[in-house]
Design an enzyme around this catalytic site. Sequence first.
Site, short mmCIF file in Angstrom:
data_model
loop_
_atom_site.label_atom_id
_atom_site.label_comp_id
_atom_site.label_asym_id
_atom_site.label_seq_id
_atom_site.Cartn_x
_atom_site.Cartn_y
_atom_site.Cartn_z
CD1 TRP A 1 -29.13 12.40 -82.38
CD2 TRP A 1 -29.85 14.74 -82.30
NE1 TRP A 1 -28.87 13.08 -83.64
CE2 TRP A 1 -29.18 14.29 -83.79
CE3 TRP A 1 -30.41 15.94 -82.33
CZ2 TRP A 1 -29.31 15.30 -84.68
CZ3 TRP A 1 -30.08 16.90 -83.20
CH2 TRP A 1 -29.94 16.56 -84.31
CE1 TYR B 1 -25.45 12.22 -78.52
CE2 TYR B 1 -25.01 14.41 -78.08
CZ TYR B 1 -25.90 13.76 -78.54
OH TYR B 1 -26.74 13.92 -79.21
NE ARG C 1 -32.13 21.16 -79.25
CZ ARG C 1 -30.90 20.77 -79.86
NH1 ARG C 1 -30.94 19.46 -80.30
NH2 ARG C 1 -29.90 21.62 -79.94
CG HIS D 1 -26.12 18.84 -76.41
ND1 HIS D 1 -25.99 19.07 -77.58
CD2 HIS D 1 -27.02 19.63 -75.88
CE1 HIS D 1 -27.09 19.99 -78.00
NE2 HIS D 1 -27.46 20.35 -76.97
CD GLU E 1 -28.26 17.19 -79.69
OE1 GLU E 1 -27.17 16.43 -79.73
OE2 GLU E 1 -28.34 18.06 -80.59
CG ASN F 1 -26.80 21.66 -82.03
OD1 ASN F 1 -27.18 21.25 -81.02
ND2 ASN F 1 -25.87 21.29 -82.61
CD GLU F 2 -23.48 19.36 -80.28
OE1 GLU F 2 -22.87 19.30 -81.15
OE2 GLU F 2 -24.25 18.40 -79.75
#
Length: 455
Positions: free
Chosen positions: A290, A240, A90, A238, A267, A169-170
Amino acid sequence: MATAASTRPRRSARRLLLAAITAVALAAGGLFFLAPAQAQANGFHVVGSNLVDANGNEFIMRGSTHPYEWYQTQDDAIGDMSALGTNTVRVVLGSGQQWGPSPAANVAGIIDDCKANRVVCVLEVHDTTGYADASAPNAASLDQAVDYWISIQDVLEGEEAYVIINIGNEPWGNENVAGWEPAMTNAIERMRAAGFEHTLIADAPNWGQDWTNTMRDGDTAQRVFDADPLANTVFSVHMYSVYAQPQTVIDYFDAFEAKGLPLIVGEFGEDTPTAIEAEAQERGIGWIAWSWSGNTGGTHDQVIDFDPNQMRPWGERVFHGENGIGATAERASVFGDDPDPTDPTTTPDDPTTEPEPEGDCSAEIEVAGDWGSGWQGNVSITADAAVDGWTLTWTWPGATTVTSHWNAELSQSGATVTASDVGWNAAVAAGQTRQVFGFIGSSAAATPEVTCTAA
């Protein structure tokens, strides 16, 4: 967690089910399910909840992220990740609102680099990060991201078999989250109206983490998917801190599996459970970690200072973990079955069938892939006596030039090319053949006679 795993059908069962559905659809002559995918046979396309490459083979992303826009001189990053087995990279681009804009010529070079290293390019606009939040006042809208993609469309067209477009992205923060759906729907519709046929990736709201389950629950994702006339959109979450507990990962995957929609983890970082990789492997879900290097303070860096010889524990997990890239990644079949040019191997010559090479060494060029506007050549050396250093020369029969190369020092003078080792690939044992470097050539593919001189 054990109960959830025991009641979920295994990946092999789902593959059989998909094959049965496909067979029934074909036998009935009804292409209600396959028509959009067949329309995209020149590139990646979605079939059910699976991503399929241009050859019709399922492709499961196993990759990392190159922060290109902020570290444009780190031009070995893609090759270094490929050497560790990555099948997807990416790449961070800028659309001009916060970073960049990344010029079309640079993007074309990135695509060539990905092809040369046999990895799929997922290109993403990073400027959209956190849009609509007061904490991200300069973030680009998805509309502005689409404007950028249209501005570089010329270098993306024809690359549908090698490039996937992560629209933004996001692309939505935590405020007015309901605005994500119409913004994403509009972006997909504009991309298709402009003529893009690539697989598109739609990142979740809430800075990608979808902690409000806006993308996960209800019919929101289905409506966004239905807005794509080519039915060629993949959703990305994503993961996290919101997914710090394994059950949260399982719940999210379960929800999308029930929908039958394609999902990847676009991610995730080192503060997450290994359940992400384990569950993704069990279910055939792609993931992109990431990131390779360059993060502030080093958090989430897989290697230090872009050096693959300085791998952090996070990198060990991503590349060498039980369900990491080295153990699970498979190259996209569009790159063929040829050996990885960044992973040279040796094959003994058979003296009963091969003539004795003249001099210390001989060499040849093999065409590893040809996509019309360019081609990949792999160069192998066969040693008579042991070689510890080499120089190769050849002359193109036409107007071919080397546009990029790896694992060699290379120069061109007119039609004549000179290449030499870079140290680690200098040695070729007596009686062995070793693939030593590769390149991307312009014009028609050619395999001229190569002169090998041992140091």
